[in-house]
Write an enzyme that holds these catalytic residues in place. Sequence first.
Site, short mmCIF file in Angstrom:
data_model
loop_
_atom_site.label_atom_id
_atom_site.label_comp_id
_atom_site.label_asym_id
_atom_site.label_seq_id
_atom_site.Cartn_x
_atom_site.Cartn_y
_atom_site.Cartn_z
N LYS A 181 -31.13 -2.73 -18.25
CA LYS A 181 -31.98 -2.23 -19.20
C LYS A 181 -33.48 -2.76 -19.10
CE LYS A 181 -28.71 -0.06 -22.41
NZ LYS A 181 -28.38 -0.15 -23.95
N TYR A 284 -16.40 -7.97 -28.70
CA TYR A 284 -15.13 -8.10 -27.94
C TYR A 284 -14.03 -9.24 -28.49
CZ TYR A 284 -17.89 -5.27 -24.84
OH TYR A 284 -18.26 -4.19 -24.04
#
Length: 303
Positions: A181, A284
């Site tokens: 990105k 996570y």
Amino acid sequence: MLDKHITDFRDYLSYEKHFSPHTITAYHKDLLQLSAYVKQQFEVEEVKLINHQMIRSWLVELMNEKTTARSVARKLSTLKTFYKYLLKEGIVENNPLSKVQPPKIEKRLPVFVEEKPMQQLLDGKKGLDGEVVTFGEDYKGQRNRLMIMLFYSTGIRLSELIGLKQQDIDFYKQTIKVLGKRNKERIIPITRELAAEITSFIECKSKEGMSTEYLLLTEKGHQLYPRLVYDTVKTYLTKVTSIEKRSPHVLRHTFATHLLNKGADLNAIKELLGHANLAATQVYTHNSIERLKNIYKNKHPRA
């Protein structure tokens, strides 16, 4: 005029901030939606005349149309970036978003595939239907297998896989260079198995007479496109898992979750994924906590 500022903002994101085409399209769509609403409801076409009551009214309208809280929050994020640009350019003097609160979002754990199904998929074992999962030895089969391996072994995004070039593979150092990105480069290590798979695929591609710079190509030798990649991943994950989501991003979640479950450092996972900050990676850890809870519940005599 409001629409002109929206167009200028889109160009700013593209040429100065180097946002991805997908992000620019999403931002532009959100802003045009707001523009249409304030024109219709309040007959306002000047950005300076938009106030917090109008924005709140738009949000209420979205919620009444059953738009999810997550989608509404994303649209608010678009507006925050837009008004930051407007303030920077001196187009507005006040930010109406300072009086607008985002909706509460229920946290969702990242969906991932368990280790056993991934082994069934990549090691040629029996899937859910009792049949051995195979990719085939032709060009398409080798490409599809490599596609799945790259997602699972490196955690790259769909757009990053599509943009991966042959020259980005360093076989000596066993790494790949990924353009993420906002054009941020990162280096990801690869296993010997994956390096061998890439080498074999390049030889196959050469025999097919394909010589473009991109690593993975369609059967006609063109650059991959998102729908083809998404459909391929979904087809193969369906063979080994019954989870509802079966997308390239699920394989990215799988990569991160499996690393964390095996004891990998959270900061290392952050760098591998190309996250801008640790908060994005910490999601996570919730999967790992849930896993520990399940182990405790199923194994402890008094649980």
